[in-house]
Design an enzyme around this catalytic site. Structure first.
Site, PDB file in Angstrom:
ATOM      1  N   HIS A 104      50.292  17.202 101.330  1.00 17.57           N
ATOM      2  CA  HIS A 104      51.103  18.404 101.156  1.00 17.57           C
ATOM      3  C   HIS A 104      52.512  18.012 100.742  1.00 17.57           C
ATOM      4  O   HIS A 104      53.121  17.124 101.346  1.00 17.57           O
ATOM      5  CB  HIS A 104      51.152  19.214 102.450  1.00 17.57           C
ATOM      6  N   SER A 105      53.047  18.658  99.707  1.00 17.82           N
ATOM      7  CA  SER A 105      54.411  18.455  99.243  1.00 17.82           C
ATOM      8  C   SER A 105      54.623  16.988  98.884  1.00 17.82           C
ATOM      9  O   SER A 105      53.976  16.475  97.984  1.00 17.82           O
ATOM     10  CB  SER A 105      55.387  18.961 100.310  1.00 17.82           C
ATOM     11  N   MET A 106      55.504  16.266  99.569  1.00 14.48           N
ATOM     12  CA  MET A 106      55.673  14.849  99.291  1.00 14.48           C
ATOM     13  C   MET A 106      54.345  14.115  99.362  1.00 14.48           C
ATOM     14  O   MET A 106      54.062  13.210  98.556  1.00 14.48           O
ATOM     15  CB  MET A 106      56.653  14.222 100.291  1.00 14.48           C
ATOM     16  N   SER A 132      48.698  20.004  97.736  1.00 15.85           N
ATOM     17  CA  SER A 132      49.172  21.277  98.272  1.00 15.85           C
ATOM     18  C   SER A 132      50.690  21.352  98.168  1.00 15.85           C
ATOM     19  O   SER A 132      51.402  20.371  98.440  1.00 15.85           O
ATOM     20  CB  SER A 132      48.741  21.384  99.744  1.00 15.85           C
TER      21      SER A 132
END
Length: 271
Positions: A104-106, A132
């Site tokens: 997710h993200s990073m 994500s």
């Protein structure tokens, strides 16, 4: 390393363990392994519920990066290429079966570059990449650069993202302990520069929150350029941290259905 002991008399092959990899539930005989990568400031504990819900069908391995949880005293990475290099070495012994990566993200960015590194090294490539809350890696950021920003600006950005408890941001001692790791994580993303290469050979599933100001549907759709095997985008209600909020159950069910094995099911336990 957190680990649930097997039942007595249950034979199994011992899986190598490292400080990077955390298991919250026993699933050594699972036919597929799911590696889960954290967002900025996140730790391996984010995926404890996932591991318990997916075991024993799926062996969930939570990645614990330096600088957090019981690796708090280790220096966190500030450059993605250095982080991925170390992570590949850590997980190579665990690539002995079909596997997928979620981030997710990073974590999505780390997962993408790790998959490219596995291909470059001739190591076993994933069956799926699940990303994500992150724009496609070739797209420029619309977010402010905060890894070296004044404390007030960095804290304001964290409040906007709504992923860090207010009681932590309002506590000077807790904030002082947290910020070096958070700055390093932001540096990993903000200093990243995409290098063109051929798309991945595995399918990519992209998840996002309908109210996420960090990654809008168009930016998520950009991931289609990074797979030769197809890319699907699915949206859920919520903001940047939708997957840990109201859409939790929907996200977990979607991931279970996407894993490359028959019969990946959730237990009845919920948070």
């Amino acid at each position: 390393m957190e680990r649930v002991a097997p039942m007595a008399g249950t034979p199994r092959r011992r899986v190598p363990q490292t400080g990077w990899c955390v298991r919250w539930a026993a699933a050594d005989d699972a036919p597929v392994r799911l590696f889960c990568l954290p967002h900025t400031g996140g730790g391996a504990a984010l995926y404890r519920d996932w591991a318990e819900r997916l075991a024993p069908s799926v062996d969930v391995v939570s990645i614990r990066l330096p600088g957090r949880e019981n690796r708090f005293r280790e220096t966190p990475y500030r450059r993605l290429d250095e982080l991925v290099e170390a992570l590949v070495r850590a997980v190579e012994p665990l690539l002995d079966r079909p596997h997928a990566w979620f981030g997710h993200s990073m974590g999505a960015l780390i997962g993408y570059e790790l998959c490219r590194k596995l291909r470059d090294r001739g190591l076993r490539e994933p069956e799926r990449l699940l990303v994500s809350g992150r724009r496609a890696p070739h797209l420029p950021s619309r977010q402010p650069q905060v890894h070296d920003a004044p404390v007030g600006d960095l804290v304001a950005h964290l409040r906007e993202l709504n992923g860090t408890p207010a009681e932590v941001l309002d506590n000077a001692a807790a904030l002082s302990a947290l910020l070096p790791m958070v700055r390093a994580d932001f540096a990993v993303s903000e200093t990243y520069r995409w290098r063109e290469s051929r798309p991945l050979d595995c399918p990519v599933l992209v998840l996002g929150g309908l109210d996420d100001a960090v990654a809008n549907p168009g930016e998520l759709a950009g991931w289609r350029e990074h797979s030769t095997a197809g890319c699907e985008v699915r949206m859920f209600g919520g903001g940047h941290f939708y997957l840990h909020e109201e859409a939790h159950e929907q996200v977990l069910a979607a991931l279970a259905a996407e894993l490359p094995m028959p019969g990946a099911v959730l237990t009845g336990r919920q948070q």
